[in-house]
Design a protein around this motif. Structure first.
Motif, short mmCIF file in Angstrom:
data_model
loop_
_atom_site.label_atom_id
_atom_site.label_comp_id
_atom_site.label_asym_id
_atom_site.label_seq_id
_atom_site.Cartn_x
_atom_site.Cartn_y
_atom_site.Cartn_z
N ALA A 224 -35.71 40.90 -11.72
CA ALA A 224 -35.70 39.64 -10.97
C ALA A 224 -34.88 38.59 -11.71
O ALA A 224 -34.09 37.85 -11.10
N GLU A 225 -35.06 38.52 -13.01
CA GLU A 225 -34.28 37.56 -13.80
C GLU A 225 -32.82 37.96 -13.86
O GLU A 225 -31.92 37.11 -13.83
N MET A 226 -32.56 39.27 -13.94
CA MET A 226 -31.18 39.75 -14.00
C MET A 226 -30.43 39.43 -12.72
O MET A 226 -29.23 39.14 -12.74
N TYR A 227 -31.13 39.49 -11.59
CA TYR A 227 -30.48 39.19 -10.31
C TYR A 227 -29.85 37.79 -10.32
O TYR A 227 -28.82 37.57 -9.69
N VAL A 228 -30.49 36.87 -11.00
CA VAL A 228 -29.99 35.50 -11.06
C VAL A 228 -28.98 35.32 -12.19
O VAL A 228 -27.95 34.67 -12.04
N ALA A 229 -29.27 35.93 -13.35
CA ALA A 229 -28.44 35.71 -14.53
C ALA A 229 -27.09 36.41 -14.47
O ALA A 229 -26.10 35.92 -15.03
N ASP A 230 -27.03 37.56 -13.79
CA ASP A 230 -25.79 38.35 -13.76
C ASP A 230 -25.10 38.14 -12.41
O ASP A 230 -25.64 38.52 -11.37
N PRO A 231 -23.91 37.55 -12.39
CA PRO A 231 -23.21 37.28 -11.12
C PRO A 231 -22.99 38.53 -10.28
O PRO A 231 -22.96 38.44 -9.05
N ARG A 232 -22.83 39.67 -10.91
CA ARG A 232 -22.60 40.90 -10.14
C ARG A 232 -23.81 41.24 -9.28
O ARG A 232 -23.68 41.70 -8.15
N PHE A 233 -25.01 41.04 -9.84
CA PHE A 233 -26.23 41.28 -9.07
C PHE A 233 -26.46 40.16 -8.07
O PHE A 233 -26.89 40.40 -6.94
N ALA A 234 -26.20 38.93 -8.50
CA ALA A 234 -26.44 37.78 -7.63
C ALA A 234 -25.65 37.88 -6.33
O ALA A 234 -26.12 37.47 -5.26
N ARG A 235 -24.45 38.44 -6.40
CA ARG A 235 -23.61 38.56 -5.20
C ARG A 235 -24.24 39.44 -4.14
O ARG A 235 -23.93 39.32 -2.95
N ASN A 236 -25.11 40.36 -4.55
CA ASN A 236 -25.76 41.23 -3.57
C ASN A 236 -26.73 40.48 -2.67
O ASN A 236 -27.11 40.98 -1.61
N TYR A 237 -27.15 39.29 -3.09
CA TYR A 237 -28.14 38.54 -2.33
C TYR A 237 -27.61 37.17 -1.94
O TYR A 237 -28.39 36.22 -1.74
N ALA A 238 -26.30 37.06 -1.81
CA ALA A 238 -25.68 35.79 -1.47
C ALA A 238 -24.75 35.95 -0.27
O ALA A 238 -24.25 37.03 0.01
N ALA A 239 -24.58 34.85 0.44
CA ALA A 239 -23.62 34.76 1.54
C ALA A 239 -22.98 33.38 1.45
O ALA A 239 -23.39 32.54 0.64
N ASP A 240 -21.98 33.15 2.28
CA ASP A 240 -21.28 31.86 2.24
C ASP A 240 -22.24 30.69 2.39
O ASP A 240 -22.09 29.66 1.73
N ASP A 241 -23.24 30.86 3.27
CA ASP A 241 -24.19 29.78 3.50
C ASP A 241 -25.50 29.97 2.75
O ASP A 241 -26.45 29.21 2.92
N VAL A 242 -25.58 31.01 1.92
CA VAL A 242 -26.78 31.27 1.11
C VAL A 242 -26.34 31.59 -0.32
O VAL A 242 -26.49 32.71 -0.79
N PRO A 243 -25.79 30.61 -1.02
CA PRO A 243 -25.25 30.90 -2.36
C PRO A 243 -26.32 31.22 -3.40
O PRO A 243 -26.02 31.86 -4.41
N SER B 289 -30.84 44.20 1.27
CA SER B 289 -30.11 43.02 0.81
C SER B 289 -29.89 42.04 1.97
O SER B 289 -30.05 40.83 1.81
N ALA B 290 -29.51 42.58 3.12
CA ALA B 290 -29.28 41.73 4.29
C ALA B 290 -30.55 41.02 4.72
O ALA B 290 -30.53 39.84 5.10
N ASP B 291 -31.68 41.71 4.65
CA ASP B 291 -32.96 41.10 5.03
C ASP B 291 -33.37 40.01 4.04
O ASP B 291 -33.94 38.98 4.44
N TRP B 292 -33.10 40.21 2.76
CA TRP B 292 -33.35 39.16 1.77
C TRP B 292 -32.51 37.93 2.08
O TRP B 292 -33.01 36.79 2.04
N ILE B 293 -31.23 38.14 2.36
CA ILE B 293 -30.34 37.01 2.66
C ILE B 293 -30.83 36.26 3.90
O ILE B 293 -30.85 35.02 3.93
N ALA B 294 -31.22 37.00 4.93
CA ALA B 294 -31.69 36.38 6.16
C ALA B 294 -32.94 35.54 5.91
O ALA B 294 -33.09 34.43 6.45
N ALA B 295 -33.86 36.06 5.09
CA ALA B 295 -35.08 35.31 4.80
C ALA B 295 -34.78 34.04 4.02
O ALA B 295 -35.37 32.98 4.28
N ALA B 296 -33.85 34.14 3.06
CA ALA B 296 -33.46 32.95 2.30
C ALA B 296 -32.80 31.93 3.21
O ALA B 296 -33.05 30.72 3.10
N ARG B 297 -31.98 32.39 4.13
CA ARG B 297 -31.29 31.50 5.08
C ARG B 297 -32.30 30.78 5.96
O ARG B 297 -32.11 29.61 6.31
N ASP B 298 -33.37 31.47 6.32
CA ASP B 298 -34.38 30.89 7.20
C ASP B 298 -35.35 29.96 6.47
O ASP B 298 -36.25 29.40 7.09
#
Length: 269
Positions: free
Chosen positions: A229-248, A176-185
């Protein structure tokens, strides 16, 4: 540097007592870490007093972070001895801590909602268990992929030792952290880094007993990955696993990357 070697030049050094008082790690534990080569003293001064420089303190911080994630000392040694930029590793640790903080915030919110419900004499709701263990998804997993899917996964999970469960959670948190880092970059969803993360993500899914992907059927795996993949976006509980303050919108990046990976034919079949 190991004991017996000539001390290297350092700008600041901490005695073993200083480190123990500051970090809460006992002197006995520090000596053990030194003896097994996990955290060698930077040099040994008069009277056999161990001293630690800034690099050693950074290494100790990494050891404690990895220990909190449930890794054993042998595994920790492999990680901290690996090649790479120390600052980059620290950034990864920071991402992991942010993921843990997000999970803790969810638990805090769940407890607060429970208190509010009890004080207001309101009924309990499912979101009062947000952020707790995997069983919160039992109904959803059973409905989407069948009750046996959930039962098999649950049996596998409960059959793991606490250390194995902690190690699994650490691997998932790292992903999850690596996904967030890639999105941030600003990585492209169909770029090399996204493809590598997608391959890791799918390998995690296929290696988890009970998931539709574990059966090894490429067509079933494709459908499962695209649905998740669609659930990750549609469900806020899953979406939070791949989000950070600067990567909503990190979940959208994960969805797009997994979708592109599947479309590329990477799963075969």
């Amino acid at each position: 540097m190991h004991r017996g070697h000539a001390p290297r030049e350092v700008t600041v050094s901490w005695t073993i007592q200083d480190v123990s008082r500051t970090t809460g790690v006992t002197s006995r534990t520090l000596r053990h870490y030194d003896a097994i080569g996990l955290l060698p003293a930077s040099f040994v001064g008069p009277g056999g007093i161990r001293h630690y420089d800034d690099d050693a303190l950074v290494r100790l911080q990494r050891i404690l972070l990895l220990k909190d994630l449930g890794l054993g000392l042998a595994a920790i040694g492999e990680v901290v001895d690996g090649d790479g930029d120390v600052v980059a590793h620290l950034r990864t640790h920071l991402e992991l801590l942010e993921v843990e903080r997000a999970a803790l915030d969810r638990r805090i919110g769940a407890v607060r909602r429970t208190i509010e419900a009890r004080e207001g004499e309101e009924p309990m709701t499912s979101d009062m268990f947000d952020g707790f263990d995997h069983t919160q998804y039992q109904d959803e997993v059973s409905e989407r992929w069948g009750s046996e899917t959930y039962a098999a996964s649950d049996r596998w999970w409960r059959g793991l030792t606490p250390a194995e469960q902690a190690a699994f959670k650490a691997r998932v948190a790292q992903l999850s952290a690596d996904w967030i880092a890639a999105a941030r970059d600003g990585e492209a969803p169909d770029g090399e880094r996204a493809r590598e993360l997608s391959a890791r993500h799918i390998a995690w899914l296929t290696a988890t007993p009970g998931t539709p992907a574990a059966a090894g059927d490429p067509e079933q795996t494709r459908a499962y990955v695209l649905g998740l993949a669609e659930m990750y976006v549609a469900d806020p509980r899953f979406a939070r696993n791949y989000a950070a303050d600067d990567v909503p919108d990190g979940a959208a990046f994960v969805r797009d990357a997994l979708t592109a990976h599947v479309a590329s034919g990477a799963l075969g079949g």
